[in-house]
Design a protein around this motif. Structure first.
Motif, PDB file in Angstrom:
ATOM      1  N   SER A 271       0.843  -1.198   0.000  1.00  0.00           N
ATOM      2  CA  SER A 271       0.000   0.000   0.000  1.00  0.00           C
ATOM      3  C   SER A 271       0.874   1.242   0.000  1.00  0.00           C
ATOM      4  CB  SER A 271      -0.942   0.024   1.210  1.00  0.00           C
ATOM      5  OG  SER A 271      -0.218   0.114   2.414  1.00  0.00           O
ATOM      6  N   LEU A 272       0.393   2.273  -0.712  1.00  0.00           N
ATOM      7  CA  LEU A 272       1.058   3.571  -0.743  1.00  0.00           C
ATOM      8  C   LEU A 272      -0.006   4.644  -0.534  1.00  0.00           C
ATOM      9  CD1 LEU A 272       3.354   3.032  -3.849  1.00  0.00           C
ATOM     10  CD2 LEU A 272       4.167   3.402  -1.522  1.00  0.00           C
ATOM     11  N   ALA A 273       0.242   5.554   0.383  1.00  0.00           N
ATOM     12  CA  ALA A 273      -0.707   6.639   0.613  1.00  0.00           C
ATOM     13  C   ALA A 273      -0.789   7.515  -0.627  1.00  0.00           C
ATOM     14  CB  ALA A 273      -0.289   7.475   1.815  1.00  0.00           C
ATOM     15  N   VAL A 274      -2.002   7.923  -0.974  1.00  0.00           N
ATOM     16  CA  VAL A 274      -2.171   8.836  -2.101  1.00  0.00           C
ATOM     17  C   VAL A 274      -1.373  10.110  -1.858  1.00  0.00           C
ATOM     18  CG1 VAL A 274      -3.874  10.201  -3.367  1.00  0.00           C
ATOM     19  CG2 VAL A 274      -4.425   7.882  -2.648  1.00  0.00           C
ATOM     20  N   THR A 275      -1.267  10.503  -0.585  1.00  0.00           N
ATOM     21  CA  THR A 275      -0.529  11.708  -0.225  1.00  0.00           C
ATOM     22  C   THR A 275       0.964  11.444  -0.013  1.00  0.00           C
ATOM     23  OG1 THR A 275      -1.340  11.267   2.001  1.00  0.00           O
ATOM     24  CG2 THR A 275      -2.447  12.974   0.748  1.00  0.00           C
ATOM     25  N   LYS A 276       1.428  10.239  -0.360  1.00  0.00           N
ATOM     26  CA  LYS A 276       2.848   9.897  -0.479  1.00  0.00           C
ATOM     27  C   LYS A 276       3.624   9.876   0.838  1.00  0.00           C
ATOM     28  CE  LYS A 276       2.975  12.174  -5.027  1.00  0.00           C
ATOM     29  NZ  LYS A 276       3.671  13.187  -5.855  1.00  0.00           N
ATOM     30  N   HIS A 277       2.949  10.110   1.969  1.00  0.00           N
ATOM     31  CA  HIS A 277       3.675  10.249   3.234  1.00  0.00           C
ATOM     32  C   HIS A 277       3.792   8.946   4.014  1.00  0.00           C
ATOM     33  CE1 HIS A 277      -0.438  10.140   4.575  1.00  0.00           C
ATOM     34  NE2 HIS A 277      -0.050  10.101   5.828  1.00  0.00           N
ATOM     35  N   ALA A 278       3.237   7.858   3.502  1.00  0.00           N
ATOM     36  CA  ALA A 278       3.256   6.600   4.235  1.00  0.00           C
ATOM     37  C   ALA A 278       3.267   5.437   3.255  1.00  0.00           C
ATOM     38  CB  ALA A 278       2.047   6.499   5.167  1.00  0.00           C
ATOM     39  N   VAL A 279       3.866   4.340   3.706  1.00  0.00           N
ATOM     40  CA  VAL A 279       3.950   3.139   2.868  1.00  0.00           C
ATOM     41  C   VAL A 279       3.695   1.916   3.744  1.00  0.00           C
ATOM     42  CG1 VAL A 279       6.455   3.037   3.198  1.00  0.00           C
ATOM     43  CG2 VAL A 279       5.419   1.806   1.295  1.00  0.00           C
ATOM     44  N   GLY A 280       2.969   0.951   3.184  1.00  0.00           N
ATOM     45  CA  GLY A 280       2.738  -0.315   3.863  1.00  0.00           C
ATOM     46  C   GLY A 280       3.436  -1.425   3.104  1.00  0.00           C
ATOM     47  N   MET A 281       3.993  -2.389   3.824  1.00  0.00           N
ATOM     48  CA  MET A 281       4.641  -3.518   3.157  1.00  0.00           C
ATOM     49  C   MET A 281       4.536  -4.765   4.015  1.00  0.00           C
ATOM     50  SD  MET A 281       8.765  -2.869   3.556  1.00  0.00           S
ATOM     51  CE  MET A 281       9.133  -4.546   3.001  1.00  0.00           C
ATOM     52  N   GLN A 282       4.680  -5.908   3.372  1.00  0.00           N
ATOM     53  CA  GLN A 282       4.711  -7.187   4.076  1.00  0.00           C
ATOM     54  C   GLN A 282       6.080  -7.796   3.853  1.00  0.00           C
ATOM     55  OE1 GLN A 282       1.376  -9.785   3.665  1.00  0.00           O
ATOM     56  NE2 GLN A 282       2.554 -11.632   4.087  1.00  0.00           N
ATOM     57  N   THR A 283       6.760  -8.144   4.936  1.00  0.00           N
ATOM     58  CA  THR A 283       8.093  -8.717   4.808  1.00  0.00           C
ATOM     59  C   THR A 283       7.988 -10.181   4.393  1.00  0.00           C
ATOM     60  OG1 THR A 283       8.309  -9.540   7.079  1.00  0.00           O
ATOM     61  CG2 THR A 283       8.801  -7.207   6.712  1.00  0.00           C
ATOM     62  N   ALA A 284       9.117 -10.732   3.965  1.00  0.00           N
ATOM     63  CA  ALA A 284       9.150 -12.133   3.546  1.00  0.00           C
ATOM     64  C   ALA A 284       8.785 -13.067   4.687  1.00  0.00           C
ATOM     65  CB  ALA A 284      10.543 -12.472   3.004  1.00  0.00           C
ATOM     66  N   ASP A 285       8.958 -12.617   5.926  1.00  0.00           N
ATOM     67  CA  ASP A 285       8.632 -13.440   7.091  1.00  0.00           C
ATOM     68  C   ASP A 285       7.214 -13.218   7.591  1.00  0.00           C
ATOM     69  OD1 ASP A 285      11.070 -14.674   7.151  1.00  0.00           O
ATOM     70  OD2 ASP A 285      11.965 -13.254   8.548  1.00  0.00           O
ATOM     71  N   GLY A 286       6.426 -12.414   6.894  1.00  0.00           N
ATOM     72  CA  GLY A 286       5.018 -12.270   7.260  1.00  0.00           C
ATOM     73  C   GLY A 286       4.689 -11.094   8.151  1.00  0.00           C
ATOM     74  N   ALA A 287       5.661 -10.216   8.464  1.00  0.00           N
ATOM     75  CA  ALA A 287       5.353  -9.027   9.261  1.00  0.00           C
ATOM     76  C   ALA A 287       4.719  -7.973   8.356  1.00  0.00           C
ATOM     77  CB  ALA A 287       6.617  -8.466   9.908  1.00  0.00           C
ATOM     78  N   GLU A 288       3.589  -7.426   8.773  1.00  0.00           N
ATOM     79  CA  GLU A 288       2.908  -6.378   8.017  1.00  0.00           C
ATOM     80  C   GLU A 288       3.252  -5.034   8.649  1.00  0.00           C
ATOM     81  OE1 GLU A 288      -1.217  -7.376   7.940  1.00  0.00           O
ATOM     82  OE2 GLU A 288      -0.876  -9.303   6.938  1.00  0.00           O
ATOM     83  N   LEU A 289       3.862  -4.152   7.867  1.00  0.00           N
ATOM     84  CA  LEU A 289       4.420  -2.917   8.406  1.00  0.00           C
ATOM     85  C   LEU A 289       3.735  -1.688   7.823  1.00  0.00           C
ATOM     86  CD1 LEU A 289       8.234  -3.729   8.081  1.00  0.00           C
ATOM     87  CD2 LEU A 289       6.718  -4.248   9.995  1.00  0.00           C
ATOM     88  N   LEU A 290       3.619  -0.680   8.654  1.00  0.00           N
ATOM     89  CA  LEU A 290       3.216   0.653   8.218  1.00  0.00           C
ATOM     90  C   LEU A 290       4.324   1.617   8.620  1.00  0.00           C
ATOM     91  CD1 LEU A 290       1.248   2.884   7.248  1.00  0.00           C
ATOM     92  CD2 LEU A 290       0.325   2.924   9.575  1.00  0.00           C
ATOM     93  N   ILE A 291       4.894   2.315   7.646  1.00  0.00           N
ATOM     94  CA  ILE A 291       5.917   3.327   7.922  1.00  0.00           C
ATOM     95  C   ILE A 291       5.295   4.668   7.579  1.00  0.00           C
ATOM     96  CG2 ILE A 291       8.253   4.128   7.410  1.00  0.00           C
ATOM     97  CD1 ILE A 291       8.840   1.259   6.405  1.00  0.00           C
ATOM     98  N   HIS A 292       5.133   5.511   8.604  1.00  0.00           N
ATOM     99  CA  HIS A 292       4.363   6.753   8.485  1.00  0.00           C
ATOM    100  C   HIS A 292       5.309   7.927   8.710  1.00  0.00           C
ATOM    101  CE1 HIS A 292       1.349   9.837   9.367  1.00  0.00           C
ATOM    102  NE2 HIS A 292       0.403   9.016   8.948  1.00  0.00           N
ATOM    103  N   VAL A 293       5.637   8.662   7.665  1.00  0.00           N
ATOM    104  CA  VAL A 293       6.624   9.751   7.762  1.00  0.00           C
ATOM    105  C   VAL A 293       5.973  10.995   8.357  1.00  0.00           C
ATOM    106  CG1 VAL A 293       8.277  11.171   6.529  1.00  0.00           C
ATOM    107  CG2 VAL A 293       7.806   8.847   5.739  1.00  0.00           C
ATOM    108  N   GLY A 294       6.337  11.314   9.592  1.00  0.00           N
ATOM    109  CA  GLY A 294       5.837  12.524  10.247  1.00  0.00           C
ATOM    110  C   GLY A 294       4.445  12.355  10.820  1.00  0.00           C
ATOM    111  N   LEU A 295       4.031  13.349  11.590  1.00  0.00           N
ATOM    112  CA  LEU A 295       2.722  13.367  12.230  1.00  0.00           C
ATOM    113  C   LEU A 295       1.853  14.426  11.559  1.00  0.00           C
ATOM    114  CD1 LEU A 295       3.880  13.177  15.966  1.00  0.00           C
ATOM    115  CD2 LEU A 295       3.437  11.306  14.369  1.00  0.00           C
ATOM    116  N   ASN A 296       0.679  13.989  11.139  1.00  0.00           N
ATOM    117  CA  ASN A 296      -0.280  14.875  10.453  1.00  0.00           C
ATOM    118  C   ASN A 296       0.250  15.414   9.127  1.00  0.00           C
ATOM    119  OD1 ASN A 296      -2.460  14.798  12.368  1.00  0.00           O
ATOM    120  ND2 ASN A 296      -1.209  16.067  13.713  1.00  0.00           N
TER     121      ASN A 296
END
Length: 644
Positions: free
Chosen positions: A535-560
């Motif tokens: 997943s990629l935020a339409v507003t480009k500030h966050a990305v979601g990914m699933q690692t090869a080991d099954g961890a589902e991650l959200l990386i959110h750049v900054g607050l608001n």
């Protein structure tokens, strides 16, 4: 009807219906509403709605925390309601003017939050010197003592310069020019001129003698006015002449205006505010402490406590002591005690662990995770926290407990600030606030968070899990494959920050899951492990990914940073793309985002937290992108997570 559609209909009904909504937007985790009347929203019902993780009110914005399904719920709401633009691209909608009081609180918090580390560090040094004086560890006339005193006093003596720099950043004017204005009013020759006595004038205008060192309000007024003068001059002075004439004219206008008007007015206001609080405690004693202690957590919830911080600083500068911050200590320990009472009584193992950890963070002065994640969620413990805060505050009011320096936070790290004649009563008040809240919570009880159906030791009074919880348990049932532990690397170069310390209740309260944060110093987000971008935020500030080991991650750049609508961000990958550890995912302009006033703290959340048994931080302090940051101990994972 899909699960997301059911959630959408329920959310719309419980926020007061379509007619109560002015605008609706969303980010990676939350629906963000501007409601006509926030009181029409049934927060309790919303928080018990399947698919809803919690609610939060930030300024005038009503937020419903959904999680990874937020785009789908957003789309479903747009299908049944005529607002929001029908697309996640319409992220924030039209700008809404804040009411003046909210705007003032936002300004105060924005100016003073960056100053707290300097104030706390210098305050701790002053507190250590107080301990030295009490126990005779060091001669007050020794050179070592005098140098330490200078280190502790320097921050407070030159506080107007620090405030000027921070205020200019908040007001959007030149920070270095603001510091120059503050430096002028602190100049030793001006102080000497004031010390001579007699009438002082500037171009015939009377100059009032004011002590600017350690002052707050005069420089705030000066930099606020300076921001308008700068903008006015920049509008009319040609570009080729701006570098010379804008700073010169700003200094020539603002410094005299400060000496003639802003200084005297600000000094009177400051003395009045500091004296008013002192009068309240001196004359109402136990009653004043009871009321302030019992309402302080409510004040913190509204953000109004930021209005008290400059008053406390003024009081320390004017009177060498303060009554306000000790009562914050009592309120915070009350919330910590209430959460500890939940830990003692709850039969839900996961919720017990959350309660214990948030109780500890509240004792350290960070109360939002405890208040929002536990006490307010259960309601009665929050009331118990108010009761404990009121009792602790009453003790402080009765014995006129003071702090003598600004040190640490309003919790256990700030104890050295109390060292002085009322220290013993200060410790008693904190202990009583914690104990009373814990006991009241335990005795009064609460409706416990249900234990998942898979566990057999559910309490007799537990209610059945909500539909979303039942579905989660059912979906987790087929987990059959044990996989290796996972190490996640830092997605950015910067400084590691505990999730509980993130200034956003959604992340700090672990509504989205456990994780860790980094405050970046370089504008690249890299993949923390091998995996797939999902997943990629339409507003480009966050990305979601699933690692090869099954961890589902959200990386959110900054607050608001969703409010930037993609400005200053650049996406370097596509949805569905396989990536390797260290591969750049996002690029962003750190300086531009900070200049726009945003906190760049970047949480990395494991959104499928229940699939892991332990989360151990591998990094702390400064860290480079690609260095180990978080270790996940995997309990079980679905076969699909291995790619079979």
């Amino acid at each position: 009807m899909s699960k997301q559609a059911q959630t959408a209909q329920s959310v719309l009904d419980k926020i007061g219906g379509e007619s109560n909504v002015k605008t609706m937007t969303h980010c990676m985790t939350r629906l963000r509403f501007e409601l006509r009347d926030n009181d029409k929203a049934d927060r309790a019902a919303l928080e018990n709605t399947p698919g809803v993780m919690g609610t939060n009110i930030a300024g005038t914005q009503f937020q419903v925390i959904i999680g990874n399904d937020v785009p789908k719920v957003y789309e479903e709401i747009n299908k049944i309601a005529a607002f929001g633009g029908g697309s996640a691209q319409a992220d924030e909608g039209p700008k809404k003017k804040k009411n003046p009081f909210s705007a003032l609180l936002d300004i105060i918090s924005g100016i003073f939050t960056p100053l707290l580390p300097a104030l706390a560090g210098a305050g701790m040094i002053k507190a250590l010197l107080s301990v030295s004086d009490a126990f005779g560890w060091m001669a007050a006339d020794s050179s070592t003592y005098q140098i330490l005193k200078v280190i502790g006093d320097g921050t407070f003596f030159f506080l107007p310069i620090l405030i000027a720099f921070s205020a200019a950043k908040k007001f959007g004017s030149s920070m270095f020019l603001a510091a120059a204005i503050a430096g002028a009013v602190l100049h030793p020759e001006l102080t000497a001129l004031f010390g001579k006595g007699g009438a002082i004038t500037f171009l015939g205008l009377p100059v009032t003698v004011v002590t600017y060192s350690s002052s707050v309000i005069p420089i705030l007024l000066a930099i606020w006015a300076s921001s308008y003068v700068e903008k006015f001059l920049n509008k009319f002075i040609p570009s080729a002449l701006k570098l010379l004439f804008v700073p010169m004219l700003t200094l020539l206008i603002i410094v005299p205006a400060t000496l003639v008007a802003f200084g005297p007015v600000g000094s009177l206001v400051g003395q009045g505010l500091a004296g008013g609080i002192t009068w309240l405690i001196d004359n109402t004693g136990i009653f004043g402490g009871l009321v302030l202690g019992g309402t302080m957590s409510l004040i913190i919830m509204t953000g109004m406590h930021w209005a008290l911080v400059p008053i406390a600083i003024l009081s320390l500068a004017e009177q060498n002591y303060d009554y306000i911050l000790p009562i914050m200590f009592a309120a915070n320990l009350g919330q910590a005690g209430a959460t500890f009472g939940v830990f003692l009584r709850s039969r839900n193992p996961q919720f017990k662990a959350l309660s214990l950890s948030t109780s500890f963070s509240a004792m350290m002065g960070i109360t939002e995770p405890a208040m929002y994640g536990v006490n307010m969620r259960l309601k009665k413990p929050f009331v118990a926290g108010l009761i404990g805060g009121a009792v602790g505050g009453a003790i402080y009011g009765l014995f006129h407990v003071k702090i003598y320096v600004m040190a640490g936070g309003a919790g256990l790290p700030g104890i050295p600030a109390m060292i002085g004649p009322t220290f013993a009563y200060g410790m008693i008040g904190m202990a009583v606030a914690f104990a009373v809240s814990a006991v009241v919570t335990f005795v009064m009880g609460f409706k416990d968070i249900p234990v998942p159906a898979a566990e057999t030791n559910a309490p007799a009074d537990a209610v059945a899990p909500a539909a979303a919880e039942t579905e989660t348990v059912a979906a987790a049932a087929p987990v059959i494959v044990e996989i290796r532990n996972t190490a996640l690397n830092s997605p950015a170069t910067g400084t590691v920050k505990a999730l509980a310390d993130v200034d956003d209740v959604t992340f700090a309260g672990e509504y989205m899951g456990k994780g860790i944060a980094v405050v970046p110093t370089a504008g690249i987000i890299a993949a923390p492990a091998d995996g797939i971008v999902n997943s990629l935020a339409v507003t480009k500030h966050a990305v979601g990914m699933q690692t090869a080991d099954g961890a589902e991650l959200l990386i959110h750049v900054g607050l608001n940073t969703v409010r930037l609508k993609g400005k200053h961000f650049n996406v370097l990958v596509e949805e569905g793309q396989a990536v390797t550890a260290g591969q750049p995912l996002l690029a962003f302009d750190i300086q531009a985002i900070r200049a726009a006033g945003y906190d760049l703290t970047t949480p990395m959340i494991v959104t499928n937290t229940p699939e892991f048994e332990r989360f151990d931080a591998l990094g702390s302090g400064s860290i480079e992108a690609g260095q180990p940051l978080l270790k996940l101990e995997v309990a079980k994972a679905p076969l699909a997570a291995l790619g079979d």
